[in-house]
Write a protein that holds these residues in place. Structure first.
Motif, short mmCIF file in Angstrom:
data_model
loop_
_atom_site.label_atom_id
_atom_site.label_comp_id
_atom_site.label_asym_id
_atom_site.label_seq_id
_atom_site.Cartn_x
_atom_site.Cartn_y
_atom_site.Cartn_z
N ILE A 1 0.86 -1.17 0.00
CA ILE A 1 0.00 0.00 0.00
C ILE A 1 0.90 1.22 0.00
CG2 ILE A 1 -1.81 1.25 1.23
CD1 ILE A 1 -2.56 -1.51 2.51
N LYS A 2 0.80 1.98 -1.06
CA LYS A 2 1.66 3.15 -1.24
C LYS A 2 1.34 4.20 -0.19
CE LYS A 2 4.62 4.92 -4.23
NZ LYS A 2 5.98 4.60 -4.00
N GLY A 3 2.39 4.70 0.48
CA GLY A 3 2.23 5.73 1.50
C GLY A 3 2.08 7.11 0.90
N TRP A 4 1.59 8.05 1.68
CA TRP A 4 1.45 9.44 1.24
C TRP A 4 2.62 10.25 1.74
CZ3 TRP A 4 -4.10 11.00 3.08
CH2 TRP A 4 -5.01 10.10 2.60
N ALA A 5 3.06 11.19 0.98
CA ALA A 5 4.09 12.18 1.35
C ALA A 5 5.19 11.57 2.18
CB ALA A 5 3.44 13.36 2.03
N ASN A 6 5.22 11.86 3.47
CA ASN A 6 6.30 11.37 4.33
C ASN A 6 5.95 10.09 5.08
OD1 ASN A 6 4.45 12.50 6.02
ND2 ASN A 6 5.91 13.72 7.19
N ILE A 7 4.83 9.46 4.72
CA ILE A 7 4.45 8.18 5.33
C ILE A 7 4.92 7.08 4.40
CG2 ILE A 7 2.55 6.73 6.10
CD1 ILE A 7 0.95 9.31 6.59
N GLY A 8 5.66 6.13 4.92
CA GLY A 8 6.20 5.06 4.09
C GLY A 8 5.13 4.07 3.64
N ASP A 9 5.53 3.19 2.74
CA ASP A 9 4.63 2.14 2.26
C ASP A 9 4.33 1.14 3.37
OD1 ASP A 9 4.95 3.41 -0.14
OD2 ASP A 9 6.16 1.84 -1.06
N THR A 10 3.20 0.47 3.21
CA THR A 10 2.83 -0.61 4.13
C THR A 10 2.74 -1.90 3.32
OG1 THR A 10 1.56 0.88 5.53
CG2 THR A 10 1.08 -1.46 5.73
N ALA A 11 3.42 -2.92 3.76
CA ALA A 11 3.33 -4.23 3.13
C ALA A 11 2.37 -5.09 3.93
CB ALA A 11 4.70 -4.90 3.07
N VAL A 12 1.46 -5.76 3.24
CA VAL A 12 0.52 -6.66 3.88
C VAL A 12 0.71 -8.03 3.24
CG1 VAL A 12 -1.92 -7.16 4.35
CG2 VAL A 12 -1.13 -4.78 4.27
N ASP A 13 0.89 -9.04 4.06
CA ASP A 13 1.04 -10.40 3.57
C ASP A 13 -0.02 -11.27 4.21
OD1 ASP A 13 2.02 -12.72 2.31
OD2 ASP A 13 3.30 -13.17 4.03
N VAL A 14 -0.76 -12.00 3.38
CA VAL A 14 -1.70 -13.01 3.86
C VAL A 14 -1.07 -14.34 3.53
CG1 VAL A 14 -4.05 -13.91 3.68
CG2 VAL A 14 -3.63 -11.45 3.38
N TYR A 15 -0.95 -15.20 4.54
CA TYR A 15 -0.11 -16.38 4.42
C TYR A 15 -0.82 -17.61 4.98
CZ TYR A 15 4.19 -19.13 5.08
OH TYR A 15 5.16 -20.08 5.04
N TYR A 16 -0.67 -18.73 4.30
CA TYR A 16 -1.11 -20.02 4.83
C TYR A 16 0.03 -21.00 4.70
CZ TYR A 16 -3.10 -24.57 5.44
OH TYR A 16 -3.31 -25.85 5.89
N LYS A 17 0.41 -21.59 5.82
CA LYS A 17 1.48 -22.57 5.84
C LYS A 17 0.89 -23.94 6.15
CE LYS A 17 4.99 -24.05 9.03
NZ LYS A 17 4.27 -25.21 9.38
N PRO A 18 0.95 -24.87 5.21
CA PRO A 18 0.49 -26.23 5.50
C PRO A 18 1.33 -26.83 6.64
CG PRO A 18 0.98 -25.97 3.16
CD PRO A 18 1.48 -24.75 3.86
N SER A 19 0.72 -27.69 7.40
CA SER A 19 1.42 -28.28 8.55
C SER A 19 2.61 -29.14 8.13
CB SER A 19 0.46 -29.10 9.41
OG SER A 19 -0.15 -30.10 8.62
N ASP A 20 2.64 -29.62 6.89
CA ASP A 20 3.74 -30.47 6.44
C ASP A 20 4.72 -29.73 5.51
OD1 ASP A 20 2.03 -30.17 4.30
OD2 ASP A 20 2.04 -32.29 3.73
N GLN A 21 4.75 -28.42 5.61
CA GLN A 21 5.64 -27.63 4.74
C GLN A 21 7.10 -27.95 5.03
OE1 GLN A 21 4.78 -23.50 3.60
NE2 GLN A 21 6.48 -23.00 4.93
N GLU A 22 7.89 -28.02 3.97
CA GLU A 22 9.31 -28.34 4.12
C GLU A 22 10.08 -27.15 4.68
OE1 GLU A 22 10.88 -29.75 0.43
OE2 GLU A 22 9.32 -31.26 0.23
#
Length: 119
Positions: free
Chosen positions: A8-29
């Protein structure tokens, strides 16, 4: 692993915000998880971050900030601590365990969370 990153692009002197939606399977390597940690560290260098999802680490006790049993859960908790992320979900979400996670490096950005059942 299922992950969606949004910046999410920030305004003027406010920096960007990164948003991550994540799902990790229980058997992930472990290699896939390590790749996620590297991606997270890059995102944290220049942005405010909100990281949400099901990381499948029921062994983590967020009240005492300890992880029991698996090294993957301990590694995840160490990543959270070393990147100064704060868990803002306080309600247990499934079977007496807090699985739905909302982490941020700017705590005042996220507030008034409510658990409203499953989809």
């Amino acid at each position: 692993m299922e992950s969606l990153w949004i910046r999410i692009k920030g305004w003027a002197n406010i920096g960007d915000t990164a948003v991550d939606v994540y799902y990790k399977p229980s058997d992930q390597e472990e290699e896939v998880e390590e790749a996620f940690y590297k991606q997270l560290e890059v995102a944290l260098r220049s942005q405010v971050l909100v990281l949400t999802g099901d990381f499948n680490h029921p062994e983590i006790c967020w009240i005492s900030n300890i992880a029991r049993h698996t090294s993957l859960s301990r590694r995840f908790l160490q990543c959270v601590k070393s990147n100064f992320l704060v868990q803002v979900v306080v309600e247990l979400t499934r079977k007496g365990v807090l699985l739905s996670t909302v982490l941020t490096n700017k705590e005042e950005l996220v507030g008034d969370l409510k658990s409203e059942g499953s989809l």
